[in-house]
Design a protein around this motif. Structure first.
Motif, PDB file in Angstrom:
ATOM      1  N   ALA A 237       0.835  -1.209   0.000  1.00 24.20           N
ATOM      2  CA  ALA A 237       0.000   0.000   0.000  1.00 24.20           C
ATOM      3  C   ALA A 237       0.867   1.256   0.000  1.00 24.20           C
ATOM      4  CB  ALA A 237      -0.939  -0.017   1.211  1.00 24.20           C
ATOM      5  N   VAL A 238       1.926   1.233   0.817  1.00 24.35           N
ATOM      6  CA  VAL A 238       2.810   2.404   0.882  1.00 24.35           C
ATOM      7  C   VAL A 238       3.539   2.597  -0.440  1.00 24.35           C
ATOM      8  CG1 VAL A 238       4.834   3.371   2.029  1.00 24.35           C
ATOM      9  CG2 VAL A 238       3.075   2.216   3.370  1.00 24.35           C
ATOM     10  N   LEU A 239       3.997   1.500  -1.046  1.00 25.13           N
ATOM     11  CA  LEU A 239       4.704   1.624  -2.320  1.00 25.13           C
ATOM     12  C   LEU A 239       3.780   2.130  -3.418  1.00 25.13           C
ATOM     13  CD1 LEU A 239       6.894  -1.611  -2.239  1.00 25.13           C
ATOM     14  CD2 LEU A 239       7.643   0.742  -1.924  1.00 25.13           C
ATOM     15  N   GLY A 240       2.507   1.685  -3.400  1.00 21.12           N
ATOM     16  CA  GLY A 240       1.552   2.212  -4.369  1.00 21.12           C
ATOM     17  C   GLY A 240       1.322   3.701  -4.179  1.00 21.12           C
ATOM     18  N   GLN A 241       1.225   4.126  -2.923  1.00 23.01           N
ATOM     19  CA  GLN A 241       1.065   5.553  -2.640  1.00 23.01           C
ATOM     20  C   GLN A 241       2.292   6.336  -3.098  1.00 23.01           C
ATOM     21  OE1 GLN A 241       0.757   6.452   1.534  1.00 23.01           O
ATOM     22  NE2 GLN A 241      -0.014   8.501   1.194  1.00 23.01           N
ATOM     23  N   LEU A 242       3.474   5.746  -2.902  1.00 17.23           N
ATOM     24  CA  LEU A 242       4.693   6.410  -3.357  1.00 17.23           C
ATOM     25  C   LEU A 242       4.714   6.559  -4.874  1.00 17.23           C
ATOM     26  CD1 LEU A 242       7.308   4.696  -1.021  1.00 17.23           C
ATOM     27  CD2 LEU A 242       6.754   7.125  -1.075  1.00 17.23           C
ATOM     28  N   ASP A 243       4.219   5.562  -5.601  1.00 21.13           N
ATOM     29  CA  ASP A 243       4.139   5.674  -7.058  1.00 21.13           C
ATOM     30  C   ASP A 243       3.278   6.868  -7.457  1.00 21.13           C
ATOM     31  OD1 ASP A 243       5.799   3.625  -7.866  1.00 21.13           O
ATOM     32  OD2 ASP A 243       4.220   2.107  -7.732  1.00 21.13           O
ATOM     33  N   ARG A 244       2.133   7.000  -6.793  1.00 15.82           N
ATOM     34  CA  ARG A 244       1.245   8.131  -7.115  1.00 15.82           C
ATOM     35  C   ARG A 244       1.907   9.461  -6.748  1.00 15.82           C
ATOM     36  NH1 ARG A 244      -2.283   4.203  -5.080  1.00 15.82           N
ATOM     37  NH2 ARG A 244      -2.266   5.121  -2.991  1.00 15.82           N
ATOM     38  N   GLN A 245       2.589   9.486  -5.614  1.00 14.29           N
ATOM     39  CA  GLN A 245       3.263  10.717  -5.217  1.00 14.29           C
ATOM     40  C   GLN A 245       4.382  11.083  -6.194  1.00 14.29           C
ATOM     41  OE1 GLN A 245       4.546   9.974  -1.206  1.00 14.29           O
ATOM     42  NE2 GLN A 245       2.557  10.487  -0.316  1.00 14.29           N
ATOM     43  N   LEU A 246       5.089  10.063  -6.664  1.00 14.09           N
ATOM     44  CA  LEU A 246       6.163  10.340  -7.618  1.00 14.09           C
ATOM     45  C   LEU A 246       5.622  10.866  -8.936  1.00 14.09           C
ATOM     46  CD1 LEU A 246       8.562   7.319  -7.019  1.00 14.09           C
ATOM     47  CD2 LEU A 246       9.079   9.740  -6.696  1.00 14.09           C
ATOM     48  N   THR A 247       4.473  10.362  -9.369  1.00 17.11           N
ATOM     49  CA  THR A 247       3.856  10.878 -10.593  1.00 17.11           C
ATOM     50  C   THR A 247       3.508  12.353 -10.427  1.00 17.11           C
ATOM     51  OG1 THR A 247       2.950   8.695 -11.120  1.00 17.11           O
ATOM     52  CG2 THR A 247       1.925  10.610 -12.175  1.00 17.11           C
ATOM     53  N   ALA A 248       2.916  12.680  -9.269  1.00 12.89           N
ATOM     54  CA  ALA A 248       2.579  14.083  -8.998  1.00 12.89           C
ATOM     55  C   ALA A 248       3.838  14.926  -8.862  1.00 12.89           C
ATOM     56  CB  ALA A 248       1.735  14.175  -7.728  1.00 12.89           C
TER      57      ALA A 248
END
Length: 287
Positions: free
Chosen positions: A99-110
């Motif tokens: 879950a944290v890694l998925g959130q990090l992916d979204r944060q990196l896109t932003a």
């Protein structure tokens, strides 16, 4: 060679206020009647200063953009590495790490979008936020990786300690029986046998290890290690009670015989009071 008229015209062009400017300071084509005017030299100086300012801003942006790209590249690689570690550990999709890694992916896109739009400001702030979040995940994965590597050895040590505890508990039972037979009122504290329970917990721990349930083992293994350590210390202290009583009894027996030998050397071994006291002490220490 120019004549005097041509020289005059050139002098006016080079030294006179011949460049017309609009309200924003942009040169205007002739005739531009009524516009403000400056010399060619002054216009050149203004352009040089303006270009210098623009170059400074562009250089700052370029350096910031390179920094943001480097940060995001490093973060992308770190997230990919963490995801590979989670996969190697067999962590289920429901594990918080995913879950944290998925959130990090979204944060990196932003962060990537912000960094391209404003590399001097929001991009670097977002990259720093991602790194803080990622550090916690990677630390947990590193702890689980170390647990997986050290688990067999720690399990073996635990097994040895549990068997040592069982030996101490058996010795305590034997010593308690001996004390109960040899001492009228030993006043022994209650004996607690926990080796069997700890052995069951150890078997459960081994089953979790066979299933590679490392997050669960990360919580259970230290708890069991602490429980075994406490149980060993408690059992060792408890064994000292009956052993101490028997040792004290043997010490008193030895002292009594030493006093008897001393009385004999002094020629007082047959005195009624000495003999009576000896028989009383011996009857207490040998029954």
């Amino acid at each position: 060679r120019p004549d005097s008229g041509q020289l005059g015209d050139l002098t006016v062009l080079l030294r006179g206020p011949v460049v017309a400017l609009d309200a924003d300071g942009t040169p205007l084509p002739p005739p531009a009647d009524g516009a403000s005017r400056i010399t060619v030299t002054a216009l050149s100086d203004q352009l040089e200063l303006a270009c210098r300012d623009v170059w400074s801003v562009l250089s700052t942006i370029a350096r910031a953009l390179v920094g943001v790209i480097d940060d995001l590249t490093d973060l992308d690689a770190a997230v990919a590495s963490a995801r590979a570690e989670a996969t190697a550990l067999g962590l289920a999709g429901s594990d918080p790490a995913h879950a944290v890694l998925g959130q990090l992916d979204r944060q990196l896109t932003a962060a990537r979008a912000d960094g391209l739009a404003d590399p001097v400001g929001t991009g670097q702030r977002a990259a720093r936020t991602d790194r803080r979040n990622l550090t916690a995940v990677r630390q947990r994965l590193a702890d689980l990786t170390r647990l997986r590597a050290g688990y067999p050895g720690r399990l073996e040590v635990l097994r040895g300690h549990v068997e040592q505890l069982a030996t101490i508990e058996r010795a305590t039972g034997t010593a308690d029986e001996a004390v109960t037979v040899k001492i009228l009122d030993p006043r022994l504290p209650p004996a607690v046998a926990v080796a069997a329970d700890l052995r069951g917990r150890l078997d459960e721990l081994r089953r979790h290890g066979d299933d590679e349930r490392w997050p669960l083992l990360g919580a259970l293994l230290p708890a069991l290690e602490d429980a075994v350590t406490v149980a060993l210390a408690t059992a060792t202290d408890r064994l000292r009670y009956p052993e101490g009583l028997l040792a004290r009894r043997e010490e008193l027996r030895g002292r009594l015989e030493a006093y008897r030998a001393k009385a004999a050397r002094l020629g007082r071994g047959e005195e009624p009071e000495v003999a009576s006291r000896y028989q009383l002490a011996r009857s207490l220490l040998w029954r």
